[in-house]
Design an enzyme around this catalytic site. Structure first.
Site, PDB file in Angstrom:
ATOM      1  N   LYS A   1       0.011  12.241   2.356  1.00  0.00           N
ATOM      2  CA  LYS A   1      -1.090  12.545   1.440  1.00  0.00           C
ATOM      3  C   LYS A   1      -0.567  13.106   0.124  1.00  0.00           C
ATOM      4  O   LYS A   1       0.238  14.042   0.134  1.00  0.00           O
ATOM      5  CB  LYS A   1      -2.029  13.572   2.085  1.00  0.00           C
ATOM      6  CG  LYS A   1      -2.814  13.033   3.272  1.00  0.00           C
ATOM      7  CD  LYS A   1      -3.989  12.190   2.787  1.00  0.00           C
ATOM      8  CE  LYS A   1      -5.122  12.130   3.763  1.00  0.00           C
ATOM      9  NZ  LYS A   1      -6.045  13.195   3.796  1.00  0.00           N
TER      10      LYS A   1
ATOM     11  N   CYS B   1     -34.232  35.441 -14.772  1.00  0.00           N
ATOM     12  CA  CYS B   1     -35.581  36.022 -14.811  1.00  0.00           C
ATOM     13  C   CYS B   1     -35.574  37.494 -15.231  1.00  0.00           C
ATOM     14  O   CYS B   1     -36.632  38.087 -15.415  1.00  0.00           O
ATOM     15  CB  CYS B   1     -36.253  35.866 -13.445  1.00  0.00           C
ATOM     16  SG  CYS B   1     -35.539  36.926 -12.174  1.00  0.00           S
TER      17      CYS B   1
ATOM     18  N   GLU C   1       2.227   1.307   1.995  1.00  0.00           N
ATOM     19  CA  GLU C   1       0.998   0.765   1.415  1.00  0.00           C
ATOM     20  C   GLU C   1       0.139   1.896   0.851  1.00  0.00           C
ATOM     21  O   GLU C   1       0.228   3.021   1.314  1.00  0.00           O
ATOM     22  CB  GLU C   1       0.179   0.059   2.512  1.00  0.00           C
ATOM     23  CG  GLU C   1       0.968  -0.991   3.259  1.00  0.00           C
ATOM     24  CD  GLU C   1       0.225  -1.500   4.493  1.00  0.00           C
ATOM     25  OE1 GLU C   1      -0.970  -1.172   4.672  1.00  0.00           O
ATOM     26  OE2 GLU C   1       0.852  -2.235   5.273  1.00  0.00           O
TER      27      GLU C   1
ATOM     28  N   CYS D   1     -38.200  33.854  -9.108  1.00  0.00           N
ATOM     29  CA  CYS D   1     -37.287  33.564 -10.227  1.00  0.00           C
ATOM     30  C   CYS D   1     -37.292  32.052 -10.451  1.00  0.00           C
ATOM     31  O   CYS D   1     -37.224  31.277  -9.493  1.00  0.00           O
ATOM     32  CB  CYS D   1     -35.887  34.035  -9.846  1.00  0.00           C
ATOM     33  SG  CYS D   1     -34.584  33.454 -10.939  1.00  0.00           S
TER      34      CYS D   1
ATOM     35  N   CYS E   1     -30.188  37.741  -6.903  1.00  0.00           N
ATOM     36  CA  CYS E   1     -31.437  38.025  -7.607  1.00  0.00           C
ATOM     37  C   CYS E   1     -32.516  38.190  -6.535  1.00  0.00           C
ATOM     38  O   CYS E   1     -32.693  37.329  -5.688  1.00  0.00           O
ATOM     39  CB  CYS E   1     -31.763  36.856  -8.535  1.00  0.00           C
ATOM     40  SG  CYS E   1     -33.496  36.811  -9.017  1.00  0.00           S
TER      41      CYS E   1
ATOM     42  N   LYS F   1      -2.903   4.263   0.638  1.00  0.00           N
ATOM     43  CA  LYS F   1      -3.931   4.704   1.578  1.00  0.00           C
ATOM     44  C   LYS F   1      -5.246   4.675   0.811  1.00  0.00           C
ATOM     45  O   LYS F   1      -5.443   5.448  -0.124  1.00  0.00           O
ATOM     46  CB  LYS F   1      -3.640   6.109   2.090  1.00  0.00           C
ATOM     47  CG  LYS F   1      -4.656   6.556   3.107  1.00  0.00           C
ATOM     48  CD  LYS F   1      -4.223   7.831   3.783  1.00  0.00           C
ATOM     49  CE  LYS F   1      -5.098   8.177   4.968  1.00  0.00           C
ATOM     50  NZ  LYS F   1      -6.524   8.139   4.714  1.00  0.00           N
TER      51      LYS F   1
ATOM     52  N   ASP G   1      -8.990   5.215  -0.121  1.00  0.00           N
ATOM     53  CA  ASP G   1      -9.960   6.267   0.186  1.00  0.00           C
ATOM     54  C   ASP G   1     -11.349   5.643   0.283  1.00  0.00           C
ATOM     55  O   ASP G   1     -12.129   5.653  -0.655  1.00  0.00           O
ATOM     56  CB  ASP G   1      -9.919   7.321  -0.920  1.00  0.00           C
ATOM     57  CG  ASP G   1     -10.620   8.593  -0.494  1.00  0.00           C
ATOM     58  OD1 ASP G   1     -10.921   8.735   0.710  1.00  0.00           O
ATOM     59  OD2 ASP G   1     -10.888   9.434  -1.358  1.00  0.00           O
TER      60      ASP G   1
ATOM     61  N   CYS H   1     -30.842  39.785 -13.328  1.00  0.00           N
ATOM     62  CA  CYS H   1     -30.704  38.334 -13.138  1.00  0.00           C
ATOM     63  C   CYS H   1     -30.699  37.684 -14.526  1.00  0.00           C
ATOM     64  O   CYS H   1     -31.598  37.936 -15.330  1.00  0.00           O
ATOM     65  CB  CYS H   1     -31.863  37.787 -12.312  1.00  0.00           C
ATOM     66  SG  CYS H   1     -31.924  35.980 -12.345  1.00  0.00           S
TER      67      CYS H   1
ATOM     68  N   TYR I   1      -6.061  -4.606   5.789  1.00  0.00           N
ATOM     69  CA  TYR I   1      -4.649  -4.233   5.908  1.00  0.00           C
ATOM     70  C   TYR I   1      -4.082  -4.217   7.320  1.00  0.00           C
ATOM     71  O   TYR I   1      -2.908  -3.985   7.502  1.00  0.00           O
ATOM     72  CB  TYR I   1      -4.399  -2.872   5.261  1.00  0.00           C
ATOM     73  CG  TYR I   1      -5.389  -1.797   5.708  1.00  0.00           C
ATOM     74  CD1 TYR I   1      -5.443  -1.374   7.021  1.00  0.00           C
ATOM     75  CD2 TYR I   1      -6.270  -1.234   4.798  1.00  0.00           C
ATOM     76  CE1 TYR I   1      -6.351  -0.420   7.424  1.00  0.00           C
ATOM     77  CE2 TYR I   1      -7.185  -0.268   5.192  1.00  0.00           C
ATOM     78  CZ  TYR I   1      -7.224   0.129   6.519  1.00  0.00           C
ATOM     79  OH  TYR I   1      -8.122   1.064   6.928  1.00  0.00           O
TER      80      TYR I   1
HETATM   81  S1  IVH Z   1      -3.581   1.345   8.969  1.00  0.00           S
HETATM   82  C1  IVH Z   1      -3.983   2.518  13.637  1.00  0.00           C
HETATM   83  N1  IVH Z   1      -3.471   1.212   6.403  1.00  0.00           N
HETATM   84  O1  IVH Z   1      -6.959   5.788   6.803  1.00  0.00           O
HETATM   85  C2  IVH Z   1      -4.358   2.951  12.285  1.00  0.00           C
HETATM   86  N2  IVH Z   1      -5.114   2.624   7.372  1.00  0.00           N
HETATM   87  O2  IVH Z   1      -6.784   8.481   7.802  1.00  0.00           O
HETATM   88  C3  IVH Z   1      -4.205   1.797  11.363  1.00  0.00           C
HETATM   89  N3  IVH Z   1      -6.566   3.720   5.745  1.00  0.00           N
HETATM   90  O3  IVH Z   1      -8.258   5.069   9.961  1.00  0.00           O
HETATM   91  C4  IVH Z   1      -4.630   2.152  10.036  1.00  0.00           C
HETATM   92  N4  IVH Z   1      -5.651   2.855   3.966  1.00  0.00           N
HETATM   93  O4  IVH Z   1      -9.264   3.873   7.886  1.00  0.00           O
HETATM   94  C5  IVH Z   1      -4.093   1.763   7.457  1.00  0.00           C
HETATM   95  N5  IVH Z   1      -3.272   0.932   4.131  1.00  0.00           N
HETATM   96  C6  IVH Z   1      -3.896   1.493   5.162  1.00  0.00           C
HETATM   97  C7  IVH Z   1      -4.975   2.375   5.030  1.00  0.00           C
HETATM   98  C8  IVH Z   1      -5.560   2.926   6.164  1.00  0.00           C
HETATM   99  C9  IVH Z   1      -6.603   3.644   4.421  1.00  0.00           C
HETATM  100  C10 IVH Z   1      -7.497   4.525   6.545  1.00  0.00           C
HETATM  101  C11 IVH Z   1      -7.873   3.961   7.871  1.00  0.00           C
HETATM  102  C12 IVH Z   1      -7.439   5.001   8.860  1.00  0.00           C
HETATM  103  C13 IVH Z   1      -7.482   6.213   8.010  1.00  0.00           C
HETATM  104  C14 IVH Z   1      -6.681   7.352   8.579  1.00  0.00           C
END
Ligand code: IVH
Length: 733
Positions: free
Chosen positions: A313, A414, A114, A440, A435, A116, A118, A411, A225
């Site tokens: 990541k 000034c 899935e 300034c 500086c 991740k 942000d 600087c 999720y």
């Molecule tokens: S599952 C038990 N799924 O990333 C942990 N987390 O860096 C279950 N996050 O704490 C998390 N996308 O806040 C899960 N598709 C995703 C996610 C996700 C972002 C976040 C979540 C987690 C953090 C960890």
């Protein structure tokens, strides 16, 4: 590395990680990229592994961050909200699979892959299908109740469709779309307000706002999720859960993959990487989850993260372009910072033409020269950074950069004197050009902008452009002069150019006037921070603000004098020690005399520790004490104090002279049922008490909560009375 070096490094890294945690989770205002942060944590984890004698349970490598802020009700999660372990390369991902295969006795494992997201993690509770509350992750076991703010999210159903469980926690992420992020920031820029670094910080900052009407003006989004506690159980796997969440009518991720084996997972990650820039939310990685819930339970979790899931990541986005020139900016402390002027290039969705080069040493180290092809990286911050140059493709005659020569020895703003100084700046320690002219205009504008920034006095409306304009036109020299600028003057300021005027306007000006008036009532700690006293950062300002009643008291602080006195005695003690290497004893007689002298010095130091310095944290050391006392005694410092006096501004510290805890020293340990440590400390200080970090015979009480450890044992051993939160509240009346 020797164990002593390792220990020192571990302590330093833990403090750094804690500082960045505070900025990321609580202030939603990080100073380094996630990548940089993860690198720090990894360095710490590696050291802790090599030197297990220094590993502790409360190390940031072993626990979940803490996003709780003051002002929200705290609620316990029925099932703990964990974090995820991170990986950065294919080998680490495969190792994750290998671990699971070993634990489960088969490598035929199904995963979901899935995006991740942000954003900011939240847990929603639905009872009998009806939405009841939303809570942030907090410390993992309990978080802040942000229901009112989450209710402003239009796409969040108040009721689940179809058959819903009796009681369920559904976890997900709150985020802002890039378009909404830009809309809000453009609005802020027009109003002269400070900009947010990225959508994640803005979303986090928004959800932690206490004013829900303001939250409603920003279109937050949510995506769900995963499950927390669920009664009765409704699905058996993550793949099914994704379908179920959608069937319930909840917003879910646009794409996810269900795969068999790690090869397929790796392929899915590649596909996700290609698609992710098209998603509504920012995606900084992939989450790979073992799909089968029975198997998830079988492998379990550590204190911090499940063993059945991992985050992969993605590397921060980079691009290559030509370095056209290096310009020099002067900041609020006078430090001259080089900025890269680039051929415009598209990076992570926006066009970049400037990037930070940090400092001259770094330019030399990376051998970056004007004319070079350079690689730039955008990792969450507003300003992208130059990563490296490509000397092989360097145009003939490109010269090494020399900052002093570039500014002609003065600087650039000034024309004043500059000097080489040691800096312990946030992202780089080393030497820099500075500086030396406090007056300034760049420093003045920098200090004014800082004075008004969110973390200082929060006088929204005075951002960088406005601050520079006010200084340029001579309306403001020192930040408090802002109070003397009439509303009409503010309203008619032109923040644009003569050809393209952008008049600030009455509405925005009225906001500034209201905010500056509100700031009058802010406590000493905020004012102290806002005044840019050298070496007084946020934590130090807080500690000082809580130990003094006013700026006038602080300017002549007996506590700071005591800190200096102690340092002086310590230095003398070191010099006089009979075994001193630099000053060895000359005779037996000399030795005896010095032994006696040292005993007297030790007693004096101990008396200071037990008296004036009891409970004073290490943050307030001799460097800070000298800086603060010197500053308030200097001409600029005295000028500031006089201006504040004239304005009738006299910020108050929270110190109480008399209260139930006058003359008492308390130590706090463990997790209290409802008060955060900070809040408990505040209450004790306000009642005249002191809070210390270690238990000794001088401790009056130990305030203990859940999972109190060695400090509680020590209290019992020494017979120090132990109280709990209820008892504290009773004592405070
Ligand atoms: S599952 C038990 N799924 O990333 C942990 N987390 O860096 C279950 N996050 O704490 C998390 N996308 O806040 C899960 N598709 C995703 C996610 C996700 C972002 C976040 C979540 C987690 C953090 C960890």
């Amino acid at each position: 590395m020797t164990p002593a070096d390792a220990q020192a490094k571990i302590v330093h890294l833990r403090a750094e990680v804690a500082r960045h945690d505070e900025r990321y989770h609580r202030q939603a205002n990080p100073e380094i990229s996630d990548f940089g942060y993860d690198a720090l944590k990894r360095e710490l984890a590696v050291l802790e592994e090599q030197f297990p004698q220094f590993a502790t349970k409360d190390s940031p490598t072993q626990r979940v961050g803490d996003d709780r802020v003051q002002g929200f009700k705290e609620v316990a999660h029925r099932q703990k909200m964990l974090s995820l372990d991170n990986t950065y390369n294919e080998a680490e991902l495969r190792a994750f699979h290998a671990r699971l295969a070993k634990l489960l006795g088969t490598d035929d494992l199904r995963y979901t892959v899935e995006p991740k997201i942000d954003g900011l993690a939240v847990s929603l509770t639905y009872e009998e299908g009806k939405f009841v509350r939303a809570v942030t992750r907090g410390k993992g076991d309990r978080g802040d109740d942000v229901t009112a703010n989450v209710l402003t999210i239009r796409t969040l159903p108040r009721e689940l469709r179809g058959t819903a469980p009796k009681w369920v926690e559904i976890r997900g992420e709150i985020y802002l779309t890039a378009a909404e992020f830009e809309r809000i920031n453009a609005e802020r820029a027009a109003a002269g307000e400070e900009l947010y670094a990225n959508p994640r910080n803005l979303a986090a900052g928004t959800i932690k706002q206490l004013d829900s009407a303001e939250v409603a003006r920003r279109k937050l989004e949510i995506v769900l999720y995963s499950l927390g506690y669920c009664e009765p159980q409704v699905v058996d796997s993550q793949a099914e859960l994704q379908k179920k969440l959608k069937a319930w009518g909840l917003p879910v991720v646009e794409r996810y993959w269900t795969v068999r084996g790690i090869d397929e997972a790796w392929a899915a990650i590649g596909e996700l990487d290609r698609l992710r820039h098209g998603f509504a939310f920012g995606t900084d990685g992939a989450v790979v989850k073992l799909s089968d819930f029975d198997r998830q339970r079988e492998v379990g979790a550590t204190d911090k993260a499940p063993r059945w899931a991992i985050a992969y990541k993605f590397k921060p986005d980079t691009a290559r372009t030509r370095l056209r020139g290096i310009t020099i900016q002067v900041g609020k402390t006078g430090i001259l910072s080089p900025v890269a002027e680039l051929d415009p290039v598209l990076l992570a969705g926006s066009t970049i033409s400037r990037a930070t080069l940090h400092n001259e040493d770094e330019i030399r180290r990376k051998d970056i020269r004007v004319g070079d092809l350079v690689e730039i990286e955008k990792a969450g911050e507003v300003i992208p950074a130059v990563l490296q140059s490509f000397p092989d493709e360097r145009p003939a005659g490109a010269k090494e950069f020399d900052l002093f020569a570039a500014v002609g020895g003065h600087c650039p703003v000034c024309g004043g004197k500059i000097a080489r100084v040691e800096v312990a700046a946030e992202d780089a320690e080393g030497v820099a050009w500075k500086c030396l002219n406090y007056d300034c205009s760049a420093q003045r504008a920098g200090r004014l902008g800082f004075f008004c920034s969110r973390r200082a006095l929060a006088i929204d409306g005075v951002g960088g452009v406005m601050a520079a304009k006010l200084v340029e036109l001579g309306h403001v020299k020192d930040p408090p002069d802002l109070y003397d600028v009439p509303l009409e003057t503010l309203a008619t300021l032109n923040l644009g150019t003569v050809e393209e005027p952008r008049v600030f306007g009455e509405k925005n000006a009225t906001k500034i006037v209201a905010a500056r008036e509100a700031a009058r009532g802010l406590p000493l700690e905020k004012w102290l921070y806002a005044l840019s006293v050298p070496d007084v950062g946020e934590t130090t300002a807080r500690e000082l603000g809580r130990r003094h009643r006013s700026l006038a008291e602080l300017a002549e602080s007996s506590l700071l004098h005591a800190v200096l006195k102690k340092a002086e005695l310590g230095a003398q003690r070191e010099w006089e020690a009979p075994a001193s290497r630099k000053n060895p004893a000359k005779s037996d007689e000399d030795k005896a005399r010095r032994k006696e002298l040292c005993a007297r010095l030790d007693a004096e130091i101990a008396a200071l520790d037990a008296g004036a310095l009891a409970g004073v944290p290490a943050d307030i050391g001799p460097a800070v004490a000298a800086s603060a006392l010197e500053f308030f005694a200097s001409a600029p410092g005295r000028r500031l104090l006089a201006k504040l006096r004239k304005l009738g501004i006299d910020p108050q510290g929270t110190v109480a002279t008399t209260g139930v805890f006058t003359g008492k020293i308390l130590v706090i340990t463990g997790t209290l049922p409802s008060l955060k440590r900070d809040e408990a400390e505040q209450k004790i200080l306000a009642a005249g008490g002191k809070v210390s970090g270690s238990v000794s015979k001088k401790t009056s009480y130990v305030l203990a909560g859940e999972e109190a450890g060695s400090k509680l044992d020590k209290a019992r051993e020494l017979g120090v009375p132990v109280i709990d939160e209820a008892e504290l509240r009773r004592m405070l009346g």
